[in-house]
Each structure stands twice: as structure tokens, then as C-alpha cells.
Design an enzyme around this catalytic site. Structure first.
Site, mmCIF file in Angstrom:
data_model
loop_
_atom_site.group_PDB
_atom_site.id
_atom_site.type_symbol
_atom_site.label_atom_id
_atom_site.label_comp_id
_atom_site.label_asym_id
_atom_site.label_seq_id
_atom_site.Cartn_x
_atom_site.Cartn_y
_atom_site.Cartn_z
ATOM 1 N N GLY A 46 49.016 74.802 36.396
ATOM 2 C CA GLY A 46 48.589 75.255 37.717
ATOM 3 C C GLY A 46 47.215 74.700 38.035
ATOM 4 O O GLY A 46 46.412 74.471 37.129
ATOM 5 N N GLN A 51 39.327 73.372 42.213
ATOM 6 C CA GLN A 51 39.086 72.808 40.878
ATOM 7 C C GLN A 51 38.858 71.301 40.925
ATOM 8 O O GLN A 51 38.353 70.718 39.977
ATOM 9 C CB GLN A 51 40.241 73.143 39.923
ATOM 10 C CG GLN A 51 40.328 74.634 39.594
ATOM 11 C CD GLN A 51 41.475 74.921 38.654
ATOM 12 O OE1 GLN A 51 42.596 75.140 39.085
ATOM 13 N NE2 GLN A 51 41.204 74.895 37.356
ATOM 14 N N CYS A 94 42.611 77.789 31.269
ATOM 15 C CA CYS A 94 42.278 77.241 32.586
ATOM 16 C C CYS A 94 41.676 75.860 32.398
ATOM 17 O O CYS A 94 40.832 75.665 31.518
ATOM 18 C CB CYS A 94 41.268 78.164 33.269
ATOM 19 S SG CYS A 94 40.772 77.591 34.903
ATOM 20 N N LEU A 95 42.104 74.912 33.232
ATOM 21 C CA LEU A 95 41.571 73.558 33.113
ATOM 22 C C LEU A 95 40.069 73.523 33.391
ATOM 23 O O LEU A 95 39.386 72.600 32.959
ATOM 24 C CB LEU A 95 42.312 72.607 34.066
ATOM 25 C CG LEU A 95 43.799 72.409 33.737
ATOM 26 C CD1 LEU A 95 44.478 71.569 34.813
ATOM 27 C CD2 LEU A 95 43.978 71.765 32.371
ATOM 28 N N HIS A 136 46.539 84.027 38.727
ATOM 29 C CA HIS A 136 45.399 83.277 38.161
ATOM 30 C C HIS A 136 44.897 82.251 39.177
ATOM 31 O O HIS A 136 43.694 82.143 39.428
ATOM 32 C CB HIS A 136 45.859 82.593 36.856
ATOM 33 C CG HIS A 136 44.871 81.640 36.262
ATOM 34 N ND1 HIS A 136 44.343 81.790 35.001
ATOM 35 C CD2 HIS A 136 44.319 80.501 36.754
ATOM 36 C CE1 HIS A 136 43.503 80.789 34.753
ATOM 37 N NE2 HIS A 136 43.471 79.988 35.791
ATOM 38 N N GLU A 137 45.831 81.515 39.782
ATOM 39 C CA GLU A 137 45.432 80.468 40.738
ATOM 40 C C GLU A 137 44.846 81.086 42.013
ATOM 41 O O GLU A 137 43.899 80.562 42.588
ATOM 42 C CB GLU A 137 46.621 79.575 41.089
ATOM 43 C CG GLU A 137 47.250 78.843 39.900
ATOM 44 C CD GLU A 137 46.265 78.080 39.055
ATOM 45 O OE1 GLU A 137 45.243 77.598 39.586
ATOM 46 O OE2 GLU A 137 46.500 77.970 37.840
ATOM 47 N N HIS A 140 41.241 81.724 41.819
ATOM 48 C CA HIS A 140 40.382 80.551 42.068
ATOM 49 C C HIS A 140 40.001 80.456 43.550
ATOM 50 O O HIS A 140 38.902 80.018 43.880
ATOM 51 C CB HIS A 140 41.094 79.251 41.673
ATOM 52 C CG HIS A 140 41.058 78.950 40.205
ATOM 53 N ND1 HIS A 140 39.892 78.738 39.515
ATOM 54 C CD2 HIS A 140 42.063 78.802 39.297
ATOM 55 C CE1 HIS A 140 40.177 78.472 38.240
ATOM 56 N NE2 HIS A 140 41.483 78.512 38.083
HETATM 57 NI NI NI Z 1 42.508 78.174 36.240
#
Ligand code: NI
Length: 172
Positions: A46, A51, A94-95, A136-137, A140
């Protein structure tokens, strides 16, 4: 399509609240294509637009397994409806918080209303891993990271480690 740089915590841009999208047009689709390519390259399941530094309410996801056909999902202006009272715990990563994983508790099910890649309104009944991932996304888009759901002690430890690594990388 292009692979973009993924911002990592504590980059202040990750704390921005993303703005709603006015129109799903070719420029937005180009952004979604870049996001998907960046996510696959990372690899991750995701990615929110912020990001890669774009503060707009757009998310891409793909929860297909390694041996399955890719099945990308695109969410524009997503809204969570009816989160369930029962909760699920998953180990999240998370990236933007590389190499750290921890358990987060979130509603086990929810509905998500959004515009798809073509600007068409859709509603997804999300449950299990996909429900956790979309929540989660969505965080962000509000400038929230999954480590914000952990204890302050844990969060500060992770951020300290990331800062130290970034200093080392900058010195090389
Ligand atoms: Ni994330």
C-alpha cells in the site's frame, strides 16, 4: 511511469493533511501509475500519495500474493464508513518507516467509499488484512503514521533510530 523517492519519517511532509482531489483526470492517473510502480518496486502492499510528496487524497494498494496475478486497487478521496466495533490486530510495517514492524489494533471491518481509477464511485466491503491496510493508508492522508498508535516510548525509539540512519546515509 516512473519510480519516485519514498519519504521516510521523520520527514515533516509525512505530517501534512492531504487535500481532496477535484477531478480524476489523466494527470491524476499518471500520479497513480507512478505510485503503483513505486510501491511494486519497494516492494510494498500500500502507498499513499503523500509518501512520494504529493499531498492529495489518493491511495494505491495490491494485496495479491507473490504467485498471484497483480490486482491493483486505486482509491481517490476515500472515506471510511461504519467501522466495526470488533477489532483486529495485525503486524504492520510502512515504506516510510523502513525495517520496523509492530502490532496495531484497528476495527476488523469497514466500508470504504471512494472514486476508482476512472473516477467512478465505488464502495468496498473491507475485512481482515484489506481493512487494516486501507485504514493504515487512510491515516497517511491525515498525517498519521502507524507508529503513532504505539506507545510514546516505542515511537521515540523508532524515530531516533531512523534519524541516526539518515545522518549516516547523508554522511556517506
Ligand atoms: Ni504506511
Amino acid at each position: 511511469m516512473a519510480i519516485k523517492e519514498i519519504l521516510t519519517a521523520p520527514d515533516p511532509r509525512l505530517r501534512e493533511v492531504s487535500k481532496p482531489v477535484d477531478k480524476v483526470d489523466d494527470a491524476l492517473r499518471a500520479l497513480m501509475d507512478d505510485m503503483l510502480e513505486t510501491m511494486y518496486d519497494a516492494p510494498g502492499i500500500g502507498l499513499a500519495a503523500i509518501q512520494i510528496g504529493a499531498p492529495v487524497r489518493v491511495i494505491v494498494m495490491d494485496l495479491a500474493g507473490k504467485d498471484e496475478e497483480p490486482s491493483p486497487l486505486y482509491f481517490v478521496n476515500p472515506e471510511i464508513l461504519d467501522p466495526s466495533e470488533d477489532m483486529n490486530v495485525y503486524e504492520e510495517g510502512c515504506l516510510s518507516v523502513p525495517e520496523y514492524f509492530d502490532e496495531v489494533e484497528r476495527p476488523a471491518r469497514c466500508r470504504v467509499k471512494y472514486l476508482d481509477y476512472h473516477g467512478k464511485e465505488q464502495v468496498l466491503e473491507a475485512e481482515g488484512m484489506i481493512a487494516t491496510c486501507i485504514q493504515h493508508e487512510m491515516d497517511h492522508l491525515e498525517g498519521v503514521l502507524f507508529i503513532d498508535h504505539l506507545s510514546r516510548l516505542k515511537r521515540e525509539r523508532v524515530l531516533k533510530k531512523l534519524k541516526k540512519e539518515q545522518r549516516l546515509a547523508a554522511a556517506m
